[in-house]
Design an enzyme around this catalytic site. Structure first.
Site, mmCIF file in Angstrom:
data_model
loop_
_atom_site.group_PDB
_atom_site.id
_atom_site.type_symbol
_atom_site.label_atom_id
_atom_site.label_comp_id
_atom_site.label_asym_id
_atom_site.label_seq_id
_atom_site.Cartn_x
_atom_site.Cartn_y
_atom_site.Cartn_z
ATOM 1 N N ALA A 166 0.827 -1.208 0.000
ATOM 2 C CA ALA A 166 0.000 0.000 0.000
ATOM 3 C C ALA A 166 0.864 1.261 0.000
ATOM 4 O O ALA A 166 0.566 2.229 -0.704
ATOM 5 C CB ALA A 166 -0.943 -0.003 1.203
ATOM 6 N N ASP A 167 1.933 1.266 0.774
ATOM 7 C CA ASP A 167 2.806 2.442 0.838
ATOM 8 C C ASP A 167 3.439 2.743 -0.510
ATOM 9 O O ASP A 167 3.472 3.895 -0.956
ATOM 10 C CB ASP A 167 3.904 2.240 1.882
ATOM 11 C CG ASP A 167 3.404 2.345 3.313
ATOM 12 O OD1 ASP A 167 2.225 2.694 3.514
ATOM 13 O OD2 ASP A 167 4.200 2.080 4.226
ATOM 14 N N LEU A 168 3.976 1.710 -1.162
ATOM 15 C CA LEU A 168 4.633 1.923 -2.452
ATOM 16 C C LEU A 168 3.630 2.288 -3.542
ATOM 17 O O LEU A 168 3.889 3.162 -4.377
ATOM 18 C CB LEU A 168 5.449 0.682 -2.842
ATOM 19 C CG LEU A 168 6.629 0.384 -1.918
ATOM 20 C CD1 LEU A 168 7.265 -0.954 -2.278
ATOM 21 C CD2 LEU A 168 7.660 1.504 -1.934
#
Length: 193
Positions: A166-168
């Protein structure tokens, strides 16, 4: 010449999603000015593993960036911030919703100084949704998104992926949103939120 040469980004982000986004913009040629709080700076500076006392993650995510400490809670800090904004193309932040308004560095305040600014707010659950005030990290987002329901063995506990999906993805989607807003600015002559 790189694609974004001549563009300046004021980076108020912390941790992986914002750092990844601005790393890519910097790799494309944008001048990235990373603004960090005076005491600890970006939290990722202290995340192991360390090389000669510096976080590997911090070194990787902050290549091609200039860094400065700035207290946005002080009048002098705001003064310096707005001097940067006058000559910048993008402001990106990842505070909890409404924090930039309290600090006086929100979109409505910034466009009074620079109508052409592209202002981007990153947050885990959006600026106005029902979860907007909840803290969150990658594992929370992939859990809500159903990713943890398809990892691991059948009828066993989920396996947390070894990569922050999700972060990337957020970092990449934010790059696309900023590039789209910069392209729109060329057509309409002003920035956007």
């Amino acid at each position: 010449m790189r694609t974004l040469d001549g563009l300046r980004v004021v980076d108020l982000t912390r941790l992986l999603p914002g750092g990844y986004c601005t790393m890519i913009l910097g790799d494309m040629g944008a001048e990235i000015i990373k603004v960090e709080e005076p005491s600890l700076g970006d939290y990722i500076r202290w995340v192991p593993p360390l090389i000669k006392g510096q976080s590997v993650s911090h070194l990787m995510l902050n290549r091609n960036k200039k860094s400065m400490k700035l207290n946005l809670k002080s009048e002098r800090g705001k003064e310096v911030f707005y001097k940067l904004v006058e000559r910048s193309d993008v402001v990106i932040e990842c505070f909890r919703p409404r924090v930039v308004k309290r600090l006086g560095v929100d979109y409505e305040s910034v466009i009074k100084v620079n109508q052409r600014i592209v202002y981007c707010s990153m947050s885990g659950y959006g600026q106005d949704g029902p979860y907007r005030d909840l803290p969150g990290h990658d594992v929370n987002y992939i859990g809500y998104g159903g990713v943890l329901g398809i990892t691991g063995q059948s009828r066993d506990t989920p396996v947390i992926p070894g990569v922050q999906i999700a972060d990337l993805t957020t970092g990449l989607m934010t790059v696309m949103a900023i590039l789209g807003a910069l392209l729109a600015r060329e057509k309409i002559g002003r920035g956007q939120y």
